[in-house]
Design an enzyme around this catalytic site. Structure first.
Site, PDB file in Angstrom:
ATOM      1  N   GLU A 179       0.805  -1.224   0.000  1.00 29.62           N
ATOM      2  CA  GLU A 179       0.000   0.000   0.000  1.00 29.62           C
ATOM      3  C   GLU A 179       0.839   1.275   0.000  1.00 29.62           C
ATOM      4  O   GLU A 179       0.413   2.309  -0.492  1.00 29.62           O
ATOM      5  CB  GLU A 179      -0.960   0.019   1.195  1.00 29.62           C
ATOM      6  CG  GLU A 179      -2.106  -0.988   1.086  1.00 29.62           C
ATOM      7  CD  GLU A 179      -1.754  -2.350   1.643  1.00 29.62           C
ATOM      8  OE1 GLU A 179      -0.564  -2.615   1.934  1.00 29.62           O
ATOM      9  OE2 GLU A 179      -2.683  -3.170   1.806  1.00 29.62           O
ATOM     10  N   LYS A 189     -17.606  -0.516   6.157  1.00 26.07           N
ATOM     11  CA  LYS A 189     -18.100  -1.521   5.217  1.00 26.07           C
ATOM     12  C   LYS A 189     -19.621  -1.515   5.106  1.00 26.07           C
ATOM     13  O   LYS A 189     -20.181  -1.652   4.016  1.00 26.07           O
ATOM     14  CB  LYS A 189     -17.613  -2.903   5.677  1.00 26.07           C
ATOM     15  CG  LYS A 189     -17.865  -3.993   4.666  1.00 26.07           C
ATOM     16  CD  LYS A 189     -17.167  -5.284   5.088  1.00 26.07           C
ATOM     17  CE  LYS A 189     -17.325  -6.345   4.011  1.00 26.07           C
ATOM     18  NZ  LYS A 189     -16.591  -7.574   4.355  1.00 26.07           N
ATOM     19  N   MET A 240      24.301   8.577   1.890  1.00 24.43           N
ATOM     20  CA  MET A 240      24.187   9.890   2.530  1.00 24.43           C
ATOM     21  C   MET A 240      24.557   9.801   4.001  1.00 24.43           C
ATOM     22  O   MET A 240      25.197  10.692   4.560  1.00 24.43           O
ATOM     23  CB  MET A 240      22.771  10.446   2.344  1.00 24.43           C
ATOM     24  CG  MET A 240      22.599  11.866   2.852  1.00 24.43           C
ATOM     25  SD  MET A 240      23.778  13.008   2.108  1.00 24.43           S
ATOM     26  CE  MET A 240      22.807  13.704   0.781  1.00 24.43           C
ATOM     27  N   PHE A 266     -11.647  -7.060  13.981  1.00 27.89           N
ATOM     28  CA  PHE A 266     -10.586  -7.528  13.097  1.00 27.89           C
ATOM     29  C   PHE A 266     -10.234  -6.433  12.077  1.00 27.89           C
ATOM     30  O   PHE A 266     -11.096  -5.884  11.421  1.00 27.89           O
ATOM     31  CB  PHE A 266     -11.025  -8.804  12.377  1.00 27.89           C
ATOM     32  CG  PHE A 266      -9.985  -9.316  11.416  1.00 27.89           C
ATOM     33  CD1 PHE A 266      -8.728  -9.711  11.869  1.00 27.89           C
ATOM     34  CD2 PHE A 266     -10.243  -9.368  10.054  1.00 27.89           C
ATOM     35  CE1 PHE A 266      -7.759 -10.164  10.981  1.00 27.89           C
ATOM     36  CE2 PHE A 266      -9.273  -9.818   9.159  1.00 27.89           C
ATOM     37  CZ  PHE A 266      -8.035 -10.215   9.624  1.00 27.89           C
ATOM     38  N   GLN A 267      -8.973  -6.141  11.981  1.00 36.48           N
ATOM     39  CA  GLN A 267      -8.440  -5.120  11.066  1.00 36.48           C
ATOM     40  C   GLN A 267      -9.046  -3.736  11.299  1.00 36.48           C
ATOM     41  O   GLN A 267      -9.218  -2.961  10.376  1.00 36.48           O
ATOM     42  CB  GLN A 267      -8.604  -5.557   9.610  1.00 36.48           C
ATOM     43  CG  GLN A 267      -7.738  -6.781   9.307  1.00 36.48           C
ATOM     44  CD  GLN A 267      -7.573  -7.075   7.833  1.00 36.48           C
ATOM     45  OE1 GLN A 267      -8.461  -6.797   7.040  1.00 36.48           O
ATOM     46  NE2 GLN A 267      -6.423  -7.616   7.475  1.00 36.48           N
TER      47      GLN A 267
HETATM   48  C1  LIG Z   1      12.515   5.600   5.186  1.00 33.31           C
HETATM   49  C2  LIG Z   1      13.813   6.248   5.510  1.00 33.31           C
HETATM   50  N1  LIG Z   1      14.665   5.699   6.400  1.00 33.31           N
HETATM   51  C3  LIG Z   1      15.840   6.263   6.676  1.00 33.31           C
HETATM   52  C4  LIG Z   1      16.212   7.451   6.075  1.00 33.31           C
HETATM   53  C5  LIG Z   1      17.548   8.108   6.408  1.00 33.31           C
HETATM   54  N2  LIG Z   1      18.390   8.135   5.195  1.00 33.31           N
HETATM   55  C6  LIG Z   1      18.486   9.234   4.412  1.00 33.31           C
HETATM   56  S1  LIG Z   1      19.429   8.988   3.065  1.00 33.31           S
HETATM   57  C7  LIG Z   1      19.772   7.423   3.527  1.00 33.31           C
HETATM   58  C8  LIG Z   1      20.650   6.547   2.690  1.00 33.31           C
HETATM   59  C9  LIG Z   1      20.023   6.184   1.396  1.00 33.31           C
HETATM   60  O1  LIG Z   1      20.791   5.182   0.800  1.00 33.31           O
HETATM   61  P1  LIG Z   1      20.727   4.886  -0.734  1.00 33.31           P
HETATM   62  O2  LIG Z   1      19.311   4.688  -1.156  1.00 33.31           O
HETATM   63  O3  LIG Z   1      21.670   3.799  -1.087  1.00 33.31           O
HETATM   64  O4  LIG Z   1      21.160   6.281  -1.371  1.00 33.31           O
HETATM   65  P2  LIG Z   1      22.616   6.965  -1.417  1.00 33.31           P
HETATM   66  O5  LIG Z   1      22.666   7.984  -0.354  1.00 33.31           O
HETATM   67  O6  LIG Z   1      23.640   5.880  -1.220  1.00 33.31           O
HETATM   68  O7  LIG Z   1      22.685   7.560  -2.772  1.00 33.31           O
HETATM   69  C10 LIG Z   1      19.135   7.104   4.734  1.00 33.31           C
HETATM   70  C11 LIG Z   1      19.241   5.812   5.422  1.00 33.31           C
HETATM   71  C12 LIG Z   1      15.287   8.012   5.177  1.00 33.31           C
HETATM   72  N3  LIG Z   1      15.522   9.174   4.559  1.00 33.31           N
HETATM   73  N4  LIG Z   1      14.119   7.390   4.892  1.00 33.31           N
END
Ligand SMILES: Cc1ncc(C[n+]2csc(CCOP(=O)(O)OP(=O)(O)O)c2C)c(N)n1
Ligand SMILES: [Mg+2]
Lengths: 591, 175
Positions: free
Chosen positions: A49, A161, A486, A111-112
């Site tokens: 979803e 529902k 990042m 439920f749900q």
């Molecule tokens: C759902 C979620 N969890 C954690 C983060 C924290 N976060 C920001 S950028 C990042 C790394 C993303 O890794 P990747 O998709 O490999 O991208 P890259 O930075 O390596 O290009 C994280 C963990 C986030 N923004 N969103």
């Protein structure tokens, strides 16, 4: 005409112009799924979803029309909360329908059952719990109205529902039938404020336009171009506004903020008038707020009154639709200047010096990266530049969240509004694949590419199955650095290279095999000389999704960078731009 | 900018969940509610919330603007404490045995309160009035021993000025 609540819902969606619904059925929404079979709606069955929510957002980003998602109660509803929060932060119009347990069972831990309106209260512009089938057409019409007017945003209709199964007498409301006594968005700018703003614009010596996502939402790109060209004021485009004015336009300075380019960041710091159009002084743009644009007077246009004065107090606050306000500003400025002396007027000495200063920054600190050494993987920036050169002008670019997102925003040349789809405010990893799917459904005539991270891709890749099944030929470039890049960058720069839980592996999963298992075409690029051919190959595939696994240099970082909490004056341009600057011979360095 | 109490009179739609929306908004935006009173108005479609907040005026502006964004909020007026009639009701049960009872009764009559229930060595008192008056009475009663106390929170209306209520309307329609 008697209809069931479920039939009335579907017919109401059709009456609101809905063509596509992204969703996944379940017990509480079952009655609504039956009349879908006989309707004009295209339903796209997602695999999670959250994917339905992001697809609806992608659709809205690319088309400017509200995206529609439909899910069941309980876990279906909670799974879509992330996408609602994302849409709320980025002001994306979206209508979400959730099934709910029968009215009599509400509150019994049935439920749900989940308190969906309670849970989503703070991440929707508004939500409704339907308690009578007779209300359905009115509530659906109100929901679309609220989602798309004023400051757009997601709305949710929770439909028990038994209400879906009960009978109602069909009607279609008009706006006078709405029961929204407290909702009257103010769209027309106040003439006095416009006049004062125009005077400031005329008097400014170092003005900058700070364009935000509101320009795109209000379809104000042409109006913005006209104002900028008339007044010769340079424009920075925030992460949410990339493409609001073409990156090729000489007045476009590109992206400001934490990873903005030197000129965009510094011109704001030095300006004496900041014309903020549909932007909200986000901390990723302002850095340390007390040191942001310290010499500037501010004109702030926003359709949401609560944005005015929230972060920075504006000298001229204007509550209005961006397009209307910009058009009025253009008129007022034209009236002040007078048609005859127009050209000369903007060629005053201070304005010419300002233009010269900006050109100097652009000359001295362009966006460059180290192209020489690609032995430890291809350069992500080169992938993006090559992709840009091999795709049509109006290609829609989607991204995940992380380094790859910043490189995409920095190195892609945006030439049209609504061609950039990304998660700005919430920063939701996993946004790209489903959002690309939604964008392609909304604009099947356009090429849709996603630049995704390896970490992000793993969060929602299952929607490639959806893309294959529904024949939605999206293209995805994974910038695979084997890291949560990042976060790694922050640990490298601010935690003494102590890497904690950021390594992913380049080969696990095998992205090519995984894509093929999902019915797509998987390709891999390990050296720079394969970039072009492989992109060409991907571009030639039009009947199924394609994924390219680009093995990039894991040590590559996003620059420039303003360290969090610092003043934008502390911008770090990074080694490549610094080296470029140092390589300029003395006479080449403009002062 | 002073940190002082501000009274917001908020007209809302009389629909399910509206109070939850208002309360959730205060918590999500990190605003503190000092008192909140909700009651129906003369028009069955609407209810009125009287909210007292202790904030700087810049924060107050954010509160009113964010509140006004709630679809069910119809109108917000800020009542300047100097320009408003504020009233509150208190019910107190205090210790009052044979030795102290007459003193308590005397104070109740000085404050124009009412004794609404009598026990063998306790009295329950009702007192309505300006919040500061209630504060004073509460303090005096503490000396005798307060067993139970319930205050209603403030309700307020604008003072009349030559027959016209002086309202500082801050319904979010800036400029
Ligand atoms: C759902 C979620 N969890 C954690 C983060 C924290 N976060 C920001 S950028 C990042 C790394 C993303 O890794 P990747 O998709 O490999 O991208 P890259 O930075 O390596 O290009 C994280 C963990 C986030 N923004 N969103
Ligand atoms: Mg990565």
């Amino acid at each position: 005409m008697k209809l069931t609540g479920a039939q009335a819902l579907i017919r109401s969606l059709e009456s609101c112009g809905t063509e596509v619904v992204f969703g996944l059925p379940g017990g509480a929404i079952l009655p609504v799924y039956d009349p879908i079979i006989d309707s004009s709606l295209r339903h796209i069955l997602v695999r999670h979803e959250q994917g339905a929510g992001h697809a609806a957002e992608g659709y809205a980003h690319a088309t400017g029309r509200p995206g529609v998602a439909m899910v069941t109660s309980g876990p279906g509803a909670t799974n879509i909360v992330t996408a609602l929060a994302d849409a709320y932060m980025d002001s994306i119009p979206m209508v979400c329908i959730t099934g709910q347990v029968p009215v009599g069972a509400i509150g019994t831990d049935a439920f749900q059952e989940s308190d969906t309106t309670g849970i989503t209260m703070s991440v929707t512009k508004h939500n409704w719990l339907v308690t009578s089938a007779q209300d359905i057409p009115r509530i659906v019409a109100e929901a679309f109205h609220v989602a798309t007017t004023g400051r757009p945003g997601p709305v949710l209709i929770d439909l028990p529902k038994d209400i879906s199964n009960s009978e109602m007498e069909w009607y279609w409301p008009d706006e006078s039938d709405f029961d929204l006594p407290g909702y009257k968005p103010n769209l027309r700018p106040h003439p006095r404020m416009i006049t004062q703003a125009a005077k400031m614009i005329v008097q400014a010596q170092r003005p900058v336009i700070y364009a935000g996502g509101g320009v795109i939402k209000a379809r104000a790109s042409e109006a913005l171009l006209e104002l900028a060209q008339l007044t010769k004021i340079p424009v920075v485009t925030t992460l949410m506004a990339r493409g609001a004015i073409s990156d090729d336009h000489p007045l476009c300075l590109g992206m400001p903020g934490m990873h903005g380019n030197y000129t965009a960041v510094t011109s704001i710091q030095q300006c004496d008038l900041l014309i903020c159009l549909g932007a909200r002084f986000d901390d990723r743009v302002t850095g340390k707020i007390s040191a942001f644009a310290p010499k500037a007077k501010v004109i702030h246009v926003d359709v949401d009154p609560a944005e005015l004065g929230k972060v920075r107090v504006a000298e001229i606050p204007i509550v209005a639709d961006c397009k209307l306000a910009i058009e009025e500003l253009t008129k007022a400025v034209t009236a002040l200047v007078g048609a005859s002396s127009k050209e000369d007027f903007w060629a005053s000495k201070p304005r010419l010096e300002w233009a010269e200063q900006i050109a100097t920054w652009q000359h001295n600190y362009p966006m460059v990266y180290d192209k020489s050494d690609d032995s430890s993987g291809v350069k992500p920036q080169a992938v993006i530049e090559t992709l840009r050169s091999l795709t049509p002008d109006d290609t829609i670019l989607v991204s995940g969240v992380g380094q790859h997102q910043m490189w995409a925003s920095q190195y892609w040349k945006f030439r049209h509004p609504n061609t950039w789809v990304n998660s700005g405010g919430l920063g939701t990893m996993g946004f790209a694949v489903p959002a690309a799917l939604g964008a392609k459904v909304g604009r099947p005539d356009r090429m849709v590419w996603a630049i995704d991270g390896d970490g992000c891709f793993q969060m929602t890749a299952q929607e490639i199955v959806t893309a294959t099944m529904e024949q939605i030929p999206i293209k995805i470039a994974i910038l695979n650095n084997a890291y949560l890049g990042m976060v790694r960058q922050w640990q490298e720069m601010f935690y003494e290279e102590r890497y904690s839980e950021v390594y992913l592996s380049p080969d696990l999963p095998d992205y090519v095999k995984w894509t093929e298992a999902m019915g797509g075409v998987g390709l891999k690029v390990e050296s720079s000389d394969e970039i072009e051919n492989t992109i060409d190959k991907a571009n030639s595939i039009n009947d199924r999704p394609v994924v390219i696994d680009f093995r990039i240099d894991a040590t590559e970082k996003v620059f420039p960078m303003v360290p969090a909490g610092h003043s934008n004056d502390d911008i770090v341009v990074g080694p490549a731009i610094e080296a470029y600057f140092n390589s300029l011979s003395k006479k080449d360095i403009k002062q | 900018m002073s940190q002082r109490h501000h009274v917001l009179s908020v007209l809302v739609e009389n629909k399910a969940g509206v109070l939850a929306r208002v309360a959730a908004l205060f918590s999500r935006r990190g605003f503190n509610i000092y008192t909140l009173v909700a009651a129906p108005t003369d028009d069955p479609r609407f209810s009125r919330l009287t909210v007292v907040v202790d904030v700087e005026s810049s924060t107050l502006e954010q509160i009113t603007k964010q509140l006004f964004k709630l679809i069910n909020v119809v109108k917000i007026s800020e009542l300047d404490p100097d320009e408003a009639i504020e009233r509150e009701l208190a019910l107190l049960t205090v210790q009052a045995d044979v030795n102290t009872r007459s003193q308590v009764i005397e104070l109740v009559s000085v404050f124009e309160g009412k004794i609404v229930d009598v026990g063998s060595d306790q009295l329950t008192i009702m007192l309505a009035g300006e919040p500061s008056k209630l504060d004073g009475f509460e303090q005096l009663m503490r000396g005798f021993g307060i067993i139970d106390l319930q205050r209603s929170g403030r309700v307020a209306l604008a003072k009349l000025e030559i027959g016209r209520p002086k309202l500082h309307s801050v319904t979010g329609q800036a400029n």
